[in-house]
Design a protein around this motif. Structure first.
Motif, PDB file in Angstrom:
ATOM      1  N   VAL A 292      48.468  39.325  45.028  1.00 45.46           N
ATOM      2  CA  VAL A 292      47.484  38.775  44.098  1.00 45.46           C
ATOM      3  C   VAL A 292      48.174  37.695  43.279  1.00 45.46           C
ATOM      4  O   VAL A 292      49.166  37.962  42.602  1.00 45.46           O
TER       5      VAL A 292
ATOM      6  N   PRO B 234      40.243  39.870  44.521  1.00 48.17           N
ATOM      7  CA  PRO B 234      41.128  40.411  43.484  1.00 48.17           C
ATOM      8  C   PRO B 234      41.927  39.301  42.808  1.00 48.17           C
ATOM      9  O   PRO B 234      42.319  38.317  43.447  1.00 48.17           O
TER      10      PRO B 234
ATOM     11  N   THR C 185      42.660  43.193  38.359  1.00 43.63           N
ATOM     12  CA  THR C 185      43.303  44.248  39.142  1.00 43.63           C
ATOM     13  C   THR C 185      44.302  45.082  38.342  1.00 43.63           C
ATOM     14  O   THR C 185      44.618  46.201  38.735  1.00 43.63           O
TER      15      THR C 185
END
Length: 213
Positions: free
Chosen positions: A62, A73, A78
């Motif tokens: 991410v 995400p 997250t």
């Protein structure tokens, strides 16, 4: 000369960034984090050298920067507040590990356990205790009494000191803080009263009855 300087900088970043990534991930393991740092890379931009990295969650990288795509995400959606604070602490402790002059530095830590669970709070206390042995001085500011008591109880009594900010009329003042007395909880006080009662003491029976309840 510019090309030589840039080559030296690239060589330095290649060596140092890998060490930082390993150190940060080590602290994340100690914090029992379910994510790690990955893809730490550097780039030269018009604004100067920059560093980018990913946070790897469930084997999914991410990106920390940039605008996320809808439904995808991102760093913002997250990680919880506790996770983000754990990551910040991991960066902080890792940067201190890389400082060769740490023994001459004063390290100030302001309220480090906001949004952390019990395990991460305990890990933070342990890391601060280790830091005390390596830094020139460590100053911890916090409203969290259990955190401060935990640091106090595990620190050499010959090198520690505790101060509190207390109300003084319309303002406030700094004064000495009796940590040992203040760390005794109401439960501990009542437990000690019952032990004295069982040992044959003559405490106030009404207070003993209240302690039992």
């Amino acid at each position: 000369q510019r090309d030589q300087t840039r080559a030296a900088l690239d060589q330095y970043r290649t060596a140092v960034f890998a060490g930082y990534e390993a150190a940060v991930n080590l602290y994340l393991q100690r914090f029992n984090a379910t994510f790690r740092l990955g893809s730490v890379t550097s780039a030269n931009t018009r604004g100067g050298p920059t560093c980018t990295y990913n946070v790897v969650i469930n084997n999914t990288p991410v990106a920390v920067g940039g605008a996320p795509s809808p439904g995808q995400p991102s760093f913002r959606n997250t990680l919880s507040s506790g996770d983000r604070n754990s990551l910040a602490l991991a960066f902080f402790f890792a940067s201190l590990d890389q400082d060769p002059a740490l023994g001459n530095k004063v390290v100030a830590i302001d309220d480090p356990i906001s949004s952390l669970d019990d395990h991460r709070c305990l890990t933070t206390v342990q890391e601060i205790r280790r830091l005390v042995e390596r830094a020139g001085q460590v100053i911890v500011f916090s409203h969290n009494k259990p955190l401060l008591c935990g640091i106090w109880e595990g620190t050499n009594h010959t090198i520690r000191a505790a101060l509190q900010v207390a109300r003084d009329g319309a303002g406030s003042t700094m004064r000495s803080w009796d940590v040992d007395r203040d760390c005794v909880t109401e439960h501990d006080r009542r437990h000690a009263m019952l032990r004295e009662y069982l040992a044959g003491g003559t405490p106030n029976n009404r207070e003993v009855a209240r302690a039992i309840r």
